[in-house]
Design a protein around this motif. Structure first.
Motif, mmCIF file in Angstrom:
data_model
loop_
_atom_site.group_PDB
_atom_site.id
_atom_site.type_symbol
_atom_site.label_atom_id
_atom_site.label_comp_id
_atom_site.label_asym_id
_atom_site.label_seq_id
_atom_site.Cartn_x
_atom_site.Cartn_y
_atom_site.Cartn_z
ATOM 1 N N PRO A 232 0.836 -1.204 0.000
ATOM 2 C CA PRO A 232 0.000 0.000 0.000
ATOM 3 C C PRO A 232 0.870 1.253 0.000
ATOM 4 N N GLU A 352 -0.801 -8.023 2.043
ATOM 5 C CA GLU A 352 -2.210 -7.984 2.470
ATOM 6 C C GLU A 352 -2.319 -7.555 3.921
ATOM 7 N N ALA A 355 -1.890 -3.918 4.013
ATOM 8 C CA ALA A 355 -3.097 -3.253 3.495
ATOM 9 C C ALA A 355 -4.214 -3.298 4.535
ATOM 10 N N ALA A 356 -4.323 -4.421 5.261
ATOM 11 C CA ALA A 356 -5.368 -4.533 6.289
ATOM 12 C C ALA A 356 -5.132 -3.511 7.394
ATOM 13 N N ARG A 359 -6.112 -0.105 6.185
ATOM 14 C CA ARG A 359 -7.562 0.094 6.152
ATOM 15 C C ARG A 359 -8.119 0.449 7.533
ATOM 16 N N THR A 360 -7.522 -0.162 8.581
ATOM 17 C CA THR A 360 -8.040 0.125 9.925
ATOM 18 C C THR A 360 -7.516 1.454 10.449
ATOM 19 N N PRO A 365 -10.020 -2.826 14.574
ATOM 20 C CA PRO A 365 -11.017 -3.003 13.513
ATOM 21 C C PRO A 365 -12.404 -3.272 14.079
#
Ligand code: SF4
Ligand code: SF4
Length: 365
Positions: A232, A352, A355-356, A359-360, A365
């Motif tokens: 990312p 990944e 990226a996770a 996103r949070t 989360p």
């Protein structure tokens, strides 16, 4: 004249055919170097001493994915048409096990050093960057490096988003760009050092035409657009620092086996443990071996391990690799080779996971 996005031609560009490639291996060996390069062994592209170009994995490619690696036949006879295999050049610069001290009962002696003059042959740009990062830590004599610019990225590759490929940036003596087409099987060879230029004068070649350079430039640029993955586009150091308490680490730990495969295959992981062995005849040896931050004993301090959970160990690995490595060495510890993704038995993908976290946004989360 340039090939790739950031590769400056220092001295000369020539074109080698397979006979020239074979001569290059032989010249490097004649000069007393141990030439190590890719070979097909045990259904994988591994690294071993080369005697000739026939030892290279001509016609073999690889198919990779999370937790997945298979060799496959190619439609051509390319020798560098494969992405990173399970081994890296780390095993030669920083051996898995190294004796430090020994005793035969009369006293302790330092283990004799037997430095090997290596020529690393067919080093992909991600690994070229990894060699530079690793040597910052482990030192040792510089190998002669024949890089192979990447025109064949794999499904788990993301060197482009780490700024480590697919063109060879710096740190090579000679850079090769392979091409197989209707005009034959050939390698554009670019010297990066005076030593590299001198070696190239001793192998059969023809001068490179502008067309050769343009094709190489195009092939490497195309490879940048075919990476299977990317990191990312955020400041990873800040991201990791902000996510120290994220609940996402528990989600990773539910899948992570804490096996340490990712650290063993990583070309930049350098941690070691030191152990002593004795026998009843009075012999003793102290040796260092590769260690992993996924081992429970890795953080053993004053009677207990500091990182007892899988979540804390995965967080440690990823935070060091992508975050605090910057504080230690002024650069990321990851070159985007994708090995940790392919060789993770649980298929955990560092891109990944990053990226996770992105996103949070650093919260739970
Ligand atoms: S992330 Fe994968 S390779 Fe690394 S320790 Fe966990 S299960 Fe093993
Ligand atoms: S963290 Fe993974 S992708 Fe990055 S250099 Fe290590 S093995 Fe390669």
């Amino acid at each position: 004249m340039t090939i790739g996005s950031d590769l400056e031609v220092v001295d000369m560009d020539v074109v080698l055919d397979l006979r020239g490639l074979d001569a290059l291996i032989r010249v490097l060996a004649q000069d007393g170097r141990v030439v190590v390069g890719p070979v097909l062994r045990d259904d994988a592209i591994t690294l071993a001493e080369l005697g000739s170009a026939d030892d290279l994995p001509g016609g073999w490619g690889v198919e990779t994915g999370p937790g997945h690696y298979r060799v496959r036949r190619r439609e051509d006879e390319a020798v560098f048409g494969h992405s990173a295999g399970p081994q890296s050049w780390k095993r030669f610069l920083h051996p898995p096990r190294r004796a430090l001290l020994s005793s035969d009962g009369t006293g302790f002696h330092a283990a004799p050093e037997s430095p090997v003059s290596y020529a690393f042959f067919g080093v992909r740009p991600c690994d070229l960057a990894a060699i530079t990062k690793l040597r910052q830590v482990v030192g040792g004599p510089a190998p002669f490096v024949v890089a192979a610019q990447c025109t064949e990225p794999g499904e788990v590759c993301f060197c482009s988003s780490m700024g480590c490929g697919p063109g060879a940036g710096s740190g090579y003596d000679i850079a090769l760009t392979e091409r197989v087409d209707g005009d034959g099987h050939r390698f554009l060879a670019t010297s990066g050092t005076e030593e590299g230029a001198a070696v190239l004068t001793r192998v059969p070649s023809r001068p490179a035409a502008r067309h050769d350079v343009e094709l190489a430039d195009r092939d490497v640029a195309a490879a940048a657009g075919r990476m299977g993955r990317s990191m990312p586009e955020v400041d990873l150091r800040d991201l990791l620092a902000a996510n120290r308490d994220s609940a996402h680490w528990e989600a990773v730990a539910e899948r992570c086996l804490t096996c340490g495969n990712c650290t063993m295959v990583c070309p930049t992981c350098f941690c070691v443990s030191v152990e002593d062995r004795t026998d009843l005849d009075g012999n003793a040896e102290r040796a260092q071996r590769w260690a992993s931050c996924f081992e429970i004993d890795f953080s053993y301090l004053h009677g207990g391990a500091v990182r007892t959970s899988g979540a804390s160990r995965y967080r440690q690995w990823m935070t060091h690799k992508l975050g605090t490595w910057h504080d230690q060495f002024g650069t990321s510890g990851c070159v985007g080779c994708g090995r940790c993704i392919a060789w993770c038995p649980a298929g955990i993908d560092i891109t990944e996971e990053a990226a996770a976290l992105a996103r949070t946004g650093g919260g739970r989360p």
